[in-house]
Write an enzyme that holds these catalytic residues in place. Structure first.
Site, PDB file in Angstrom:
ATOM      1  CE  LYS A  38     -11.632 -21.480   3.424  1.00  0.00           C
ATOM      2  NZ  LYS A  38     -11.832 -20.609   4.596  1.00  0.00           N
ATOM      3  CG  ASN A  39     -11.857 -15.976   4.095  1.00  0.00           C
ATOM      4  OD1 ASN A  39     -12.119 -17.159   4.268  1.00  0.00           O
ATOM      5  ND2 ASN A  39     -10.792 -15.407   4.618  1.00  0.00           N
ATOM      6  CG  MET A  45      -7.784 -11.423  15.738  1.00  0.00           C
ATOM      7  SD  MET A  45      -8.334 -11.035  14.074  1.00  0.00           S
ATOM      8  CE  MET A  45     -10.035 -11.592  14.125  1.00  0.00           C
ATOM      9  NE  ARG A  74     -16.047 -19.835  12.784  1.00  0.00           N
ATOM     10  CZ  ARG A  74     -16.641 -20.075  13.928  1.00  0.00           C
ATOM     11  NH1 ARG A  74     -16.843 -21.331  14.289  1.00  0.00           N
ATOM     12  NH2 ARG A  74     -17.054 -19.118  14.725  1.00  0.00           N
ATOM     13  CG  ASP A 128      -8.798 -23.548   9.751  1.00  0.00           C
ATOM     14  OD1 ASP A 128      -8.564 -24.596   9.139  1.00  0.00           O
ATOM     15  OD2 ASP A 128      -8.771 -22.420   9.242  1.00  0.00           O
ATOM     16  CG  ASP A 166      -7.002 -15.926   7.327  1.00  0.00           C
ATOM     17  OD1 ASP A 166      -7.053 -16.444   8.456  1.00  0.00           O
ATOM     18  OD2 ASP A 166      -8.001 -15.782   6.599  1.00  0.00           O
TER      19      ASP A 166
END
Length: 437
Positions: free
Chosen positions: A22-23, A343, A97, A121, A321
């Protein structure tokens, strides 16, 4: 809202193929805006966030053609830049985002880029300063409409290379700045750049398009600007977050699972971090084999006897993640574990759901949780819960699959944002999971 009903307590068995990352896909899709030529991308995951970005590209005027499952061509030769200032874009862009990364390539190629304040998120503050400070150093003018929460950068005379030391190694920030710098005049040096495999993939793709980028894989990127970029073919890596999710699932459900084609060399510390929880995983070619942990798994201690802490860090450190997965897997380990989420300050708040299920978790503060493992002496209890974000959602799903009884998870759209057809794929290896729309 859709719902999952999960009958827990069943061992799973079989092979599972990770989806495209996904990223990475969100970065790669934005890079098609850098050229008027055709770009072919394969292994694109069919998930909500990626499909939203493809829709935004289409509304911007990108010609999109689906060739096969997960394979698309994109051609950005006739764009409608007025869409960027429309109410439609303000609504669509604010829901994703990843849409922030269209700004860099648009600024580089057309001298302007706009974006509404993006959503995503609810895991705490996620600053955009790194993106815009980088653009300003390249010569862009920044403006912000506070009433409409709308950002813009403009460089009608083009961008000029510059030296910059990023205040944080932001992955999306680095990606955005690199995409702007490849078409800037002169040399750009980015120090404290993110160096995740997905960012390396983006840089390698742009090099195939004609960009000149040195230092790929390090935290210092040196970019010599070029006048134009051309088309290319690119294949997205398997999703390392999904791979980590399946490792955790196998351990928690005492299941024998093989994760296929994982691109081992791009997983970094992920396999060894799960081994610190006592989880056995074997490399078989490019697959990960996890045997059934019928005797459980024991968390390692440090050499001085103190109990283990697992925390996130920029690559090559452990990805934030997967900390939610680590936490839920630790609830059935033998031993204790401290999870330190540095984070994001809201990502551990889902632990109240695990406590409701019988897990021994102490939330020390918004960033730290201590887990005292049950060692499978006491199974988690089924319950009803709501998924607050993608990674908490998959963690709660793993907890439900290991629990005694039938659990219900609401707001599973959050899970669908990051995991492709997850219920079908889990049923294929024996999970009792039903989607209720």
């Amino acid at each position: 809202m859709a719902t999952f009903q999960i009958e827990g307590g069943h061992q799973l068995k079989g092979d599972i193929q990770p989806q495209g990352a996904k990223n990475e896909a969100l970065q790669i899709l934005c890079a098609v805006l850098l050229t008027p030529e055709k770009v072919t991308i394969s292994n694109v995951p069919d998930i909500i966030d990626v499909n939203k970005l493809i829709m935004i590209l289409e509304n911007l005027g990108v010609k999109v053609e689906k060739i096969a499952k997960g394979e698309f061509t994109f051609q950005a030769d006739e764009l409608d830049l007025e869409y960027l200032e429309s109410e439609k874009f303000k609504k669509e862009g604010s829901g994703l985002r990843g849409s922030i990364m269209i700004v860099g390539p648009l600024l580089a190629r057309f001298g302007k880029g706009y974006i509404p304040r993006p959503g995503g998120d609810k895991i705490g503050r996620r600053r955009l300063d790194t993106h815009f400070e980088g653009f300003i150093k390249l010569g862009a003018t920044f403006r912000y409409n506070r009433e409409e929460r709308f950002y813009g950068v403009e460089a009608p005379n083009g961008l000029t290379g510059a030296y910059m030391l990023l205040d944080e190694a932001s992955v999306t920030g680095t990606a955005n700045i690199v995409m702007a710098a490849v078409l800037a005049r002169g040399t750009t040096t980015i120090y404290n750049a993110a160096c995740e495999p997905y960012l390396q993939q983006l840089c390698k793709m742009m090099v195939r398009m004609g960009a000149n980028i040195q230092g790929i894989g390090s935290n210092m990127l040196i970019i010599e600007g070029v006048e134009k970029l051309g088309g290319c073919d690119h294949r997205v890596l398997p999703d390392m977050i999904e791979i980590g999710s399946w490792i955790g699932l196998a351990a928690m459900t005492k299941s024998e699972i093989t994760i296929k084609n994982v691109s081992w060399d791009d997983l970094g510390v992920i396999p060894n971090t799960f081994r610190k929880l006592g989880i056995t995983l074997e490399r078989k070619g490019d697959d990960i084999y996890i045997p059934a942990h019928t005797d459980g798994y024991q968390v390692e201690s440090y050499i001085d006897g103190s109990f283990m802490t697992i925390s996130d860090a920029p690559w090559p450190g452990f990805t934030p993640d997967l900390l939610s997965i680590i936490l839920v897997v630790a609830t059935q380990a033998k031993g204790e574990l401290m999870v330190h989420q540095k984070m994001f300050e809201s990502r551990l708040f889902f632990t109240d759901k695990l406590i409701d299920m019988g897990a021994k978790v102490i939330l020390c503060d918004p960033h730290r949780a201590t887990v005292i493992g049950h060692n499978f002496q006491s199974t988690l209890k089924a319950t009803t819960m709501t998924s607050p974000d993608i990674r908490a959602g998959i963690s709660l799903l793993i907890a439900a699959l290991s629990a005694k009884g039938t659990s219900t998870i609401h707001n599973i759209e959050q899970i669908d944002r990051g995991y492709e057809n997850i219920d079908e794929r889990l049923r294929a290896i024996g999970a009792k999971i039903t989607r209720i729309d």
